[in-house]
Design an enzyme around this catalytic site. Structure first.
Site, PDB file in Angstrom:
ATOM      1  N   CYS A   1       8.287   7.371  -0.569  1.00  0.00           N
ATOM      2  CA  CYS A   1       8.618   8.864  -0.201  1.00  0.00           C
ATOM      3  C   CYS A   1       7.776   9.646  -1.232  1.00  0.00           C
ATOM      4  CB  CYS A   1      10.052   9.180  -0.405  1.00  0.00           C
ATOM      5  SG  CYS A   1      11.346   8.324   0.594  1.00  0.00           S
TER       6      CYS A   1
ATOM      7  N   ARG B   1       2.679   6.927   0.395  1.00  0.00           N
ATOM      8  CA  ARG B   1       4.261   6.471  -0.046  1.00  0.00           C
ATOM      9  C   ARG B   1       4.978   6.341   0.692  1.00  0.00           C
ATOM     10  NH1 ARG B   1       4.117   8.047  -5.586  1.00  0.00           N
ATOM     11  NH2 ARG B   1       6.450   7.767  -5.467  1.00  0.00           N
TER      12      ARG B   1
ATOM     13  N   TRP C   1       9.865   7.200   3.567  1.00  0.00           N
ATOM     14  CA  TRP C   1       9.896   5.603   3.621  1.00  0.00           C
ATOM     15  C   TRP C   1      11.445   5.368   3.680  1.00  0.00           C
ATOM     16  CZ3 TRP C   1      11.859   1.326   1.525  1.00  0.00           C
ATOM     17  CH2 TRP C   1      11.252   0.078   1.722  1.00  0.00           C
TER      18      TRP C   1
ATOM     19  N   ASN D   1      13.364  11.235  -3.365  1.00  0.00           N
ATOM     20  CA  ASN D   1      12.651  10.079  -3.799  1.00  0.00           C
ATOM     21  C   ASN D   1      13.521   9.079  -4.462  1.00  0.00           C
ATOM     22  OD1 ASN D   1       9.793   9.016  -5.416  1.00  0.00           O
ATOM     23  ND2 ASN D   1      10.875   7.977  -3.893  1.00  0.00           N
ATOM     24  N   GLY D   2      14.150   8.168  -3.723  1.00  0.00           N
ATOM     25  CA  GLY D   2      14.881   7.229  -4.783  1.00  0.00           C
ATOM     26  C   GLY D   2      16.197   6.628  -3.761  1.00  0.00           C
TER      27      GLY D   2
ATOM     28  N   GLU E   1      -4.287 -13.741  -2.457  1.00  0.00           N
ATOM     29  CA  GLU E   1      -4.597 -12.360  -2.389  1.00  0.00           C
ATOM     30  C   GLU E   1      -5.253 -12.114  -1.055  1.00  0.00           C
ATOM     31  OE1 GLU E   1      -3.681  -9.631  -3.506  1.00  0.00           O
ATOM     32  OE2 GLU E   1      -5.160  -8.125  -2.907  1.00  0.00           O
TER      33      GLU E   1
ATOM     34  N   LYS F   1      -3.758  -9.666   1.719  1.00  0.00           N
ATOM     35  CA  LYS F   1      -4.371  -8.415   2.474  1.00  0.00           C
ATOM     36  C   LYS F   1      -4.243  -8.611   3.851  1.00  0.00           C
ATOM     37  CE  LYS F   1      -4.890  -6.234  -0.242  1.00  0.00           C
ATOM     38  NZ  LYS F   1      -4.426  -6.259  -1.409  1.00  0.00           N
TER      39      LYS F   1
ATOM     40  N   GLU G   1      -1.061  -7.878   5.349  1.00  0.00           N
ATOM     41  CA  GLU G   1      -0.482  -6.414   5.189  1.00  0.00           C
ATOM     42  C   GLU G   1      -1.060  -5.539   6.179  1.00  0.00           C
ATOM     43  OE1 GLU G   1      -0.023  -5.057   0.477  1.00  0.00           O
ATOM     44  OE2 GLU G   1      -1.894  -5.745   1.237  1.00  0.00           O
TER      45      GLU G   1
ATOM     46  N   HIS H   1       0.977 -31.334   1.657  1.00  0.00           N
ATOM     47  CA  HIS H   1       2.432 -31.496   1.562  1.00  0.00           C
ATOM     48  C   HIS H   1       2.974 -30.564   2.307  1.00  0.00           C
ATOM     49  CE1 HIS H   1       1.836 -34.114  -1.892  1.00  0.00           C
ATOM     50  NE2 HIS H   1       0.807 -33.221  -2.393  1.00  0.00           N
TER      51      HIS H   1
ATOM     52  N   LYS I   1       2.857   2.549  -0.789  1.00  0.00           N
ATOM     53  CA  LYS I   1       1.866   2.024  -2.015  1.00  0.00           C
ATOM     54  C   LYS I   1       2.767   1.810  -2.942  1.00  0.00           C
ATOM     55  CE  LYS I   1      -2.546   2.463  -3.641  1.00  0.00           C
ATOM     56  NZ  LYS I   1      -2.858   1.006  -3.236  1.00  0.00           N
TER      57      LYS I   1
END
Ligand code: G6P
Length: 612
Positions: free
Chosen positions: A2, A27, A74, A100-101, A485, A489, A492, A508, A607
């Site tokens: 947010c 955000r 968000w 925000n929160g 990573e 990427k 995402e 395995h 983010k």
């Protein structure tokens, strides 16, 4: 998570707020809203979708005024729709609030307010706070500021808020507890925002609010007080050291591509004034005085989330190898809730691009409480983690706006390499070994340039694998985190399912998935694991998997086994992960573009994750 922005000044707040929301859209971007005071009238507009949906619905003749607040969301409580978007008003439509929160005790508070006959319009926790402020304001005869303070004292949870009230129109009341808030101090005008990006265009003077701070802003000036005891506090006015141009997209179609390309320079910026090639060492001013305690620590923990956690995994290899100190890498969300062995002989390193990630922040607070020394590796200057850790190193990668982290990751690994080198030299790493590492680091800029110039080799792979539903990424040792990573990427931003695995672990489980539709990315430098990885490549090839091999030498073996080869310039084996991660960023980017995905704002992600 947010984005919140507020303005009080002489200009029309609407264009400033909308531009601010666009800057903060990384955000959260599922809905947005704005409330503006015009004299004693308040006008409010909220829309599901991106900020541009809100912007196109604005009627300038109605929505105008020099005091206002705006929010990009968000969703946590309640689906993203017009009603659940912020700002939220009280039942008299006098008070509006952006938040925000998470208000954790919203259920209990809501019950009490409903018993008072208050009807709720949305499913959000934020509306509960707006109604609570209003209920206290009207029943207890308090000023707006006092009512906000009294309401916040009843709240359990995390918040960054800004509130306005049409009965006190020349006022913004803001507070932070767990979610960041920055106050911009201009010439007769004031800005509030979740980070400094909406502010830098107007002023470089900012005040970072501390935990438990409340800011009361009028056209006469601002006052900062503590929420819980009402004491006035003074906070330093800091100067922003980055420019407006740095947060513009320039000629790039996406921030992510811009940020991938910036790595040629950001890696150099991260090392500037720190690397000592001749001495085979590094000097990190922000941790120097603490080195005696760090080098004698019994254990190090590295704690982080997401991409920063992957950087931490690479850091573990380097710190253990160079400095010989045991290192444990922990997801902050796990670390904060488990009984890890933490004492005064423990050092906890928190890695965070934003410096605001809620779990990482909670992890270092816990570690501090148990007597550990805390060290922050953050990108955002003045961020909460950078302020709350005992010592630290900034990554100096510049503002990162694309939701998928790229340049911050390579900067984090660079800082960890410098830290490991510095600690290593104090604990027996020879000068000549140090020089080899330092030289390899110092020549990175040029090698990154070559990789970026050669991007067509990655474009070809993306073009030919764009219809795959799954990808597997394999690497060993230091390149196992690179595989993780690379896979992160890809999922995402392109929404292609991808897994990262240590190459030998493939047998395995993941090997069962391999057929002619499965691209498998190998990170295979010619280091001591090369022969082993080669066997793994053969295992994939004999099951008709598509092999994409990132390597530093075009040997016959590789040429025979690779469906696609991506060449990486040769470097020290410990520095290879920094270079290898860049084509993987490009591959994810290209695939996302080919599949028509929203690269900079992938669905459901944000983010800066300021909620648990
Ligand atoms: C989110 C972002 C990731 C980031 C992670 C940790 O998930 O989308 O890109 O790696 O948070 O963020 P931090 O700011 O603490 O590095």
């Amino acid at each position: 998570m947010c984005g919140i922005v507020g303005y009080l000044g002489k200009q029309d707040s609407v264009p400033i707020l909308i531009k601010g929301l666009k800057r903060l859209e990384y955000r959260g971007y599922d809905s947005a809203g704005i409330a503006v005071m015009n004299g004693n009238n308040m006008h409010l507009l909220k829309k599901a979708g991106k900020v541009r949906e809100l912007e196109s619905a604005i009627d300038d003749s109605v929505l105008t005024g020099s005091v206002g607040i705006a929010h990009t969301r968000w969703a946590t409580h309640g689906e993203p729709n017009d009603i659940n978007a912020h700002p939220h008003q009280d039942h008299t439509n006098s008070i509006a609030l952006i938040h925000n929160g998470i208000i954790e005790n919203h259920g209990v508070l809501k019950q009490v307010l409903e018993q008072q006959g208050i009807e709720f319009k949305s499913n959000t926790d934020t509306e509960v706070l707006a109604q609570l402020i209003s209920s206290i304001y009207y029943s207890d005869g308090l000023t707006f500021e006092q009512a906000v303070r009294a309401a916040l004292q009843k709240v359990v949870g995390a918040y960054g808020i800004v509130a306005i009230n049409k009965r006190e129109p020349d006022k913004l009341v803001a507070a932070r507890f767990g979610s960041p808030l920055v106050l911009g101090v201009g010439d007769g005008e004031y800005f509030l925002a979740s980070d400094a990006s909406p502010i830098v265009e107007y002023t470089r003077n900012v005040v970072y609010l501390d935990e438990g701070d409340m800011a009361i802003i009028t056209s006469e000036g601002y006052t900062i007080k503590k929420i819980f005891d009402n004491q006035i506090v003074s906070r330093e006015v800091a100067t922003l050291n980055w420019s407006y141009e740095q947060i513009e997209k320039g000629n790039y179609p996406h921030y992510m591509l811009k940020e991938i390309h910036e790595q040629e320079q950001t890696i150099i910026d991260t090392m500037r004034g720190r690397i000592q090639v001749e001495k085979g060492n590094a000097h990190l001013g922000g941790v120097h005085d603490w080195l005696p305690r760090i080098e004698t620590a019994r254990r190090l923990y590295i704690t982080a989330c997401g991409t920063s956690w992957h950087a931490g995994l690479i850091g573990k290899y380097l710190l253990e190898e160079y400095a010989g100190i045991p290192v444990h890498v922990e997801y902050a969300s796990e670390f904060r809730y488990r009984e890890a062995i933490i004492d005064s002989e423990t050092v906890v390193i928190a890695i965070s691009q934003s410096g605001e990630t809620a779990d990482t922040l909670a992890a270092i607070r816990k570690a501090k409480g148990k007597g550990a020394l805390t060290l922050g590796i953050c990108n955002v200057v003045g961020s909460t983690i950078s302020r709350e850790t005992d010592c630290g190193v900034y990554t100096h990668a510049g503002p990162e706006i694309g939701v998928a982290s790229t340049k911050a990751f390579t900067a984090q690994v660079t800082v960890l390499s410098l830290l490991a080198l510095n600690l290593g030299r104090r604990r027996g790493l020879s000068r000549s070994q140090g020089q080899k590492i330092a030289r390899a680091l110092a020549s990175l800029g040029n090698k990154v340039h070559r990789i970026l110039k050669n991007a067509t080799q990655v474009e070809k792979v993306a073009w030919e694998t764009q219809y795959a539903d799954n990808f597997l990424y394999l690497g060993r040792g230091l390149n196992f985190p690179v595989a993780l990573e690379g896979a992160l990427k890809l999922k995402e931003i392109s929404y292609i399912h991808a897994e990262g695995y240590p190459a030998a672990e493939m047998k395995h489980g993941p090997i069962a998935l391999i057929d002619e539709r499965m691209p498998v990315v190998f990170i295979a430098p010619h280091d001591h694991t090369y022969e082993k990885v080669l066997s793994n490549i053969q295992e994939v090839k004999s099951r008709r998997g598509k092999t994409i091999i990132l390597t530093d030498k075009k040997t016959r073996d590789i040429v025979e086994l690779a469906d696609y080869m991506i060449e990486i310039p040769t470097t020290h084996q410990h520095i290879f992960p920094i270079l290898a991660s860049i084509p993987l960023q490009l591959l994810a980017y290209q695939l996302a573009v080919l599949r028509g995905c929203d690269v900079d704002q992938p669905r459901n992600l944000a983010k800066s994750v300021t909620v648990e």
